[in-house]
Scaffold this motif. Structure first.
Motif, PDB file in Angstrom:
ATOM      1  N   SER A   1       0.912  -1.191   0.096  1.00 41.56           N
ATOM      2  CA  SER A   1      -0.010  -0.245  -0.042  1.00 41.56           C
ATOM      3  C   SER A   1       0.710   1.125   0.083  1.00 41.56           C
ATOM      4  CB  SER A   1      -0.839   0.043   1.052  1.00 41.56           C
ATOM      5  OG  SER A   1      -1.682   1.248   1.287  1.00 41.56           O
ATOM      6  N   ALA A   2       1.925   1.521   0.893  1.00 43.09           N
ATOM      7  CA  ALA A   2       2.652   2.397   0.977  1.00 43.09           C
ATOM      8  C   ALA A   2       3.599   2.668  -0.280  1.00 43.09           C
ATOM      9  CB  ALA A   2       3.771   2.432   2.279  1.00 43.09           C
ATOM     10  N   ARG A   3       4.077   1.581  -0.856  1.00 48.23           N
ATOM     11  CA  ARG A   3       4.766   1.600  -2.079  1.00 48.23           C
ATOM     12  C   ARG A   3       4.148   1.969  -3.265  1.00 48.23           C
ATOM     13  NH1 ARG A   3       6.609  -3.492  -0.517  1.00 48.23           N
ATOM     14  NH2 ARG A   3       5.649  -4.528  -2.266  1.00 48.23           N
ATOM     15  N   THR A   4       2.830   1.375  -3.490  1.00 50.97           N
ATOM     16  CA  THR A   4       1.958   1.661  -4.584  1.00 50.97           C
ATOM     17  C   THR A   4       0.953   2.900  -4.409  1.00 50.97           C
ATOM     18  OG1 THR A   4       2.210  -0.636  -4.862  1.00 50.97           O
ATOM     19  CG2 THR A   4       0.269   0.429  -6.128  1.00 50.97           C
ATOM     20  N   PHE A   5       0.483   2.937  -3.389  1.00 52.12           N
ATOM     21  CA  PHE A   5      -0.766   4.149  -3.563  1.00 52.12           C
ATOM     22  C   PHE A   5      -0.520   5.343  -2.692  1.00 52.12           C
ATOM     23  CE2 PHE A   5      -3.168   0.024  -4.077  1.00 52.12           C
ATOM     24  CZ  PHE A   5      -3.924   0.416  -5.428  1.00 52.12           C
TER      25      PHE A   5
ATOM     26  N   TRP B   1     -11.704   9.469  -6.483  1.00 52.57           N
ATOM     27  CA  TRP B   1     -10.998  10.191  -7.642  1.00 52.57           C
ATOM     28  C   TRP B   1     -10.735   9.233  -8.771  1.00 52.57           C
ATOM     29  CZ3 TRP B   1     -10.690  11.693  -2.567  1.00 52.57           C
ATOM     30  CH2 TRP B   1     -10.807  13.244  -2.295  1.00 52.57           C
ATOM     31  N   ASP B   2     -11.443   7.707  -8.650  1.00 52.01           N
ATOM     32  CA  ASP B   2     -11.535   7.167  -9.659  1.00 52.01           C
ATOM     33  C   ASP B   2     -12.260   7.933 -11.042  1.00 52.01           C
ATOM     34  OD1 ASP B   2     -10.235   5.004  -8.580  1.00 52.01           O
ATOM     35  OD2 ASP B   2     -12.155   3.784  -8.612  1.00 52.01           O
ATOM     36  N   GLY B   3     -11.701   7.896 -12.184  1.00 49.59           N
ATOM     37  CA  GLY B   3     -12.308   8.437 -13.335  1.00 49.59           C
ATOM     38  C   GLY B   3     -13.699   7.767 -13.629  1.00 49.59           C
ATOM     39  N   ASP B   4     -14.017   6.607 -13.324  1.00 49.55           N
ATOM     40  CA  ASP B   4     -15.345   6.335 -13.440  1.00 49.55           C
ATOM     41  C   ASP B   4     -16.285   6.961 -12.787  1.00 49.55           C
ATOM     42  OD1 ASP B   4     -14.500   4.822 -11.469  1.00 49.55           O
ATOM     43  OD2 ASP B   4     -14.132   2.635 -12.754  1.00 49.55           O
TER      44      ASP B   4
ATOM     45  N   HIS C   1     -17.774  -0.746 -17.694  1.00 43.58           N
ATOM     46  CA  HIS C   1     -17.236  -1.875 -17.386  1.00 43.58           C
ATOM     47  C   HIS C   1     -15.632  -1.471 -17.287  1.00 43.58           C
ATOM     48  CE1 HIS C   1     -20.768  -3.971 -19.248  1.00 43.58           C
ATOM     49  NE2 HIS C   1     -20.388  -5.026 -18.633  1.00 43.58           N
ATOM     50  N   HIS C   2     -14.946  -2.220 -16.699  1.00 41.05           N
ATOM     51  CA  HIS C   2     -13.427  -2.209 -16.403  1.00 41.05           C
ATOM     52  C   HIS C   2     -13.224  -1.170 -15.205  1.00 41.05           C
ATOM     53  CE1 HIS C   2     -12.620  -3.727 -20.513  1.00 41.05           C
ATOM     54  NE2 HIS C   2     -13.511  -2.637 -20.782  1.00 41.05           N
ATOM     55  N   LEU C   3     -12.264  -1.611 -14.417  1.00 41.31           N
ATOM     56  CA  LEU C   3     -11.964  -0.859 -13.386  1.00 41.31           C
ATOM     57  C   LEU C   3     -11.078   0.371 -13.749  1.00 41.31           C
ATOM     58  CD1 LEU C   3     -10.958  -3.909 -10.977  1.00 41.31           C
ATOM     59  CD2 LEU C   3     -12.947  -2.425 -10.771  1.00 41.31           C
ATOM     60  N   ASP C   4     -10.875   1.198 -12.637  1.00 37.14           N
ATOM     61  CA  ASP C   4     -10.180   2.553 -12.957  1.00 37.14           C
ATOM     62  C   ASP C   4      -8.687   2.227 -13.352  1.00 37.14           C
ATOM     63  OD1 ASP C   4     -10.046   5.730 -12.300  1.00 37.14           O
ATOM     64  OD2 ASP C   4      -8.197   4.767 -11.388  1.00 37.14           O
ATOM     65  N   VAL C   5      -7.959   2.687 -14.044  1.00 37.24           N
ATOM     66  CA  VAL C   5      -6.511   2.545 -14.530  1.00 37.24           C
ATOM     67  C   VAL C   5      -5.611   2.790 -13.780  1.00 37.24           C
ATOM     68  CG1 VAL C   5      -7.560   2.619 -16.829  1.00 37.24           C
ATOM     69  CG2 VAL C   5      -6.474   4.744 -15.849  1.00 37.24           C
ATOM     70  N   GLN C   6      -5.965   3.867 -12.584  1.00 34.99           N
ATOM     71  CA  GLN C   6      -4.805   4.284 -11.667  1.00 34.99           C
ATOM     72  C   GLN C   6      -3.991   3.194 -11.016  1.00 34.99           C
ATOM     73  OE1 GLN C   6      -5.728   8.501 -10.248  1.00 34.99           O
ATOM     74  NE2 GLN C   6      -7.699   7.613 -10.620  1.00 34.99           N
TER      75      GLN C   6
ATOM     76  N   ILE D   1     -19.633   7.432 -23.295  1.00 36.63           N
ATOM     77  CA  ILE D   1     -19.509   8.835 -22.901  1.00 36.63           C
ATOM     78  C   ILE D   1     -17.883   8.804 -22.282  1.00 36.63           C
ATOM     79  CG2 ILE D   1     -19.744  10.128 -20.424  1.00 36.63           C
ATOM     80  CD1 ILE D   1     -22.107  10.292 -22.284  1.00 36.63           C
ATOM     81  N   GLU D   2     -17.091   9.704 -22.496  1.00 37.27           N
ATOM     82  CA  GLU D   2     -15.465   9.790 -22.412  1.00 37.27           C
ATOM     83  C   GLU D   2     -15.475   9.894 -20.616  1.00 37.27           C
ATOM     84  OE1 GLU D   2     -11.645  12.283 -23.043  1.00 37.27           O
ATOM     85  OE2 GLU D   2     -13.653  12.911 -24.086  1.00 37.27           O
ATOM     86  N   THR D   3     -14.405   8.894 -20.186  1.00 38.65           N
ATOM     87  CA  THR D   3     -14.549   8.731 -18.691  1.00 38.65           C
ATOM     88  C   THR D   3     -13.491   9.856 -18.327  1.00 38.65           C
ATOM     89  OG1 THR D   3     -14.379   6.202 -18.866  1.00 38.65           O
ATOM     90  CG2 THR D   3     -13.375   7.192 -17.076  1.00 38.65           C
ATOM     91  N   GLU D   4     -13.968  10.719 -17.210  1.00 34.50           N
ATOM     92  CA  GLU D   4     -13.086  11.691 -16.903  1.00 34.50           C
ATOM     93  C   GLU D   4     -11.801  11.162 -16.412  1.00 34.50           C
ATOM     94  OE1 GLU D   4     -14.469  15.118 -15.791  1.00 34.50           O
ATOM     95  OE2 GLU D   4     -15.810  14.397 -17.469  1.00 34.50           O
ATOM     96  N   LYS D   5     -10.963  12.098 -16.303  1.00 34.68           N
ATOM     97  CA  LYS D   5      -9.498  11.624 -15.819  1.00 34.68           C
ATOM     98  C   LYS D   5      -9.529  11.356 -14.463  1.00 34.68           C
ATOM     99  CE  LYS D   5      -4.706  13.362 -16.294  1.00 34.68           C
ATOM    100  NZ  LYS D   5      -3.978  14.493 -16.719  1.00 34.68           N
ATOM    101  N   GLY D   6      -8.854  10.247 -14.293  1.00 37.26           N
ATOM    102  CA  GLY D   6      -8.660   9.872 -12.834  1.00 37.26           C
ATOM    103  C   GLY D   6      -7.554  10.798 -12.089  1.00 37.26           C
ATOM    104  N   ASP D   7      -7.918  11.061 -10.817  1.00 35.88           N
ATOM    105  CA  ASP D   7      -6.899  11.925 -10.049  1.00 35.88           C
ATOM    106  C   ASP D   7      -6.722  11.565  -8.666  1.00 35.88           C
ATOM    107  OD1 ASP D   7      -5.068  13.964  -9.725  1.00 35.88           O
ATOM    108  OD2 ASP D   7      -6.714  15.689  -9.890  1.00 35.88           O
ATOM    109  N   TYR D   8      -5.902  10.487  -8.305  1.00 37.78           N
ATOM    110  CA  TYR D   8      -5.657  10.129  -6.985  1.00 37.78           C
ATOM    111  C   TYR D   8      -4.771  11.575  -6.275  1.00 37.78           C
ATOM    112  CZ  TYR D   8      -7.173   5.357  -7.615  1.00 37.78           C
ATOM    113  OH  TYR D   8      -7.972   4.423  -8.028  1.00 37.78           O
TER     114      TYR D   8
END
Length: 356
Positions: free
Chosen positions: A15-19, A126-129, A255-260, A300-307
């Motif tokens: 979690s610390a290293r990735t998120f 802040w997931d794009g979806d 469908h699909h999970l957020d890309v971040q 519908i274009e997915t909003e840009k994700g922004d963690y």
């Protein structure tokens, strides 16, 4: 607001290293200064110039640390967050906030008494979806919403034997993990529900897993709105369903999970141009009647994700004289989320609807 917030992170696991740390070092408002690693110095090798300490006591006593990020197992969140605030530190706690609502209530109170910022890492607001869904609802493009279905499914038909899948580990299982995200998103959109009905089970028990790995939570609201939150570890279909919304004027399916998450795992940081951007093949489909009788069918274009916005928001609240009113994710939100988790478990155990 010219200076930076110095950050110390408790733990250097996945979690610390990735998120967390990749976002901390990407924020113009934050400065990573220390990481707690009890048995190694991997963080110092990855981020030269920071300090590695062996205990949380050492970290909490560091005068130059303004913000502590807790990324340890769930049952330690309460103790570490409380100690950090009592030592004068602002705190971010990995979700879930705590493992009981009583603990969460105490942290809310300690935050007020110490005048420290306390927040829960609900990055998936802040997931794009999710941002796309929120925008559709805010603009009323589906008319009065009657059903909101949100999935966070994966496929793993075996146990990884981590602490999240250990029997007897307080706060283990899918409900406290992915469930905390789904519940927080629903509460963000719709607020406190009238009632909860849930079924929670262990579908992989015969394969040696000992914790809940499947749940369905149904939250009911005024105006006949129903929010269905679903998660399973045995969802192999591709692409996975993420959102299904039905309104009086039309519907939206994504469908699909957020890309971040995958991007952060691959070392892609927010400064890179394609960060948080979904390909057109992953966009959701809308079929609805808009104002003026216009019938719309299409992607519908997915909003840009922004963690990164989560971390920037916390930093700005701290730099603004610890102004908790500026926080997007407040400790009270963490309290409400864990209370819903408790009531969902009660509903499943007693096989009945629970009313707030």
């Amino acid at each position: 607001m010219s200076k930076q917030v110095n950050v110390g992170v408790v733990g250097f696991g996945f979690s610390a290293r990735t998120f967390h740390i990749p976002l901390i070092v990407s924020s113009p408002h934050l400065n990573l200064v220390a990481v707690v690693e009890r048995h190694d110095t991997k963080s110092q090798k990855a981020y030269p110039g920071i300090q590695t300490v062996k205990s949380t006591d050492e970290l909490f006593d560091m005068a130059n640390v303004d913000l502590v990020v807790v990324t340890t197992p769930n049952d330690s969140h309460f103790r570490l967050a409380k100690e950090a605030m009592e030592k004068g530190k602002n705190v971010i706690v990995e979700k879930p906030f705590t493992v009981t609502s009583q603990e969460a209530e105490i942290l809310v109170q300690v935050s007020k008494e110490t005048d420290r910022i306390c927040s829960v890492y609900q990055n998936r607001r802040w997931d794009g979806d999710f941002l796309t869904v929120k925008k559709l609802l805010d603009n009323g493009h589906l008319g009065r919403l009657v059903e909101f279905e949100s999935h966070f499914d994966r496929f793993r038909n075996f146990s990884k034997n981590g602490w999240r899948e250990q029997e007897g580990q307080v706060g283990s299982g899918m409900l406290y993990d992915l469930g905390a995200h789904l519940i927080d998103q629903a509460l963000t959109l719709f607020g406190v529900p009238k009632s909860i009905y849930a079924t929670i089970s262990n579908q992989r028990q015969l394969q040696g897993t000992n914790v809940a790995d499947d749940f369905t939570i149904i939250l009911t609201y005024e105006n006949n709105l129903k929010a269905v939150l679903r998660s399973s570890m045995l969802a192999r279909q591709q692409p996975v369903l993420r959102f299904s919304l039905r309104g009086m004027n039309g519907s939206f399916v994504k469908h699909h999970l957020d890309v971040q998450e995958d991007q952060l795992k691959a070392g892609i940081l927010p400064a890179e141009g394609n960060y948080g951007v979904e390909s057109e093949q992953r966009w959701g489909l809308i079929n609805t009647d808009l104002a003026g009788g216009v019938h719309v069918v299409g992607n519908i274009e997915t909003e840009k994700g922004d963690y990164l916005s989560y971390y920037n928001n916390v930093a700005e609240a701290i730099l603004d004289n610890n102004n908790s009113a500026r926080l997007d994710v407040k400790p009270e939100h963490g309290l409400l989320c864990i209370r819903v988790i408790e009531l969902a478990q009660q509903s499943s155990d007693e096989n009945r609807t629970i009313f707030f």
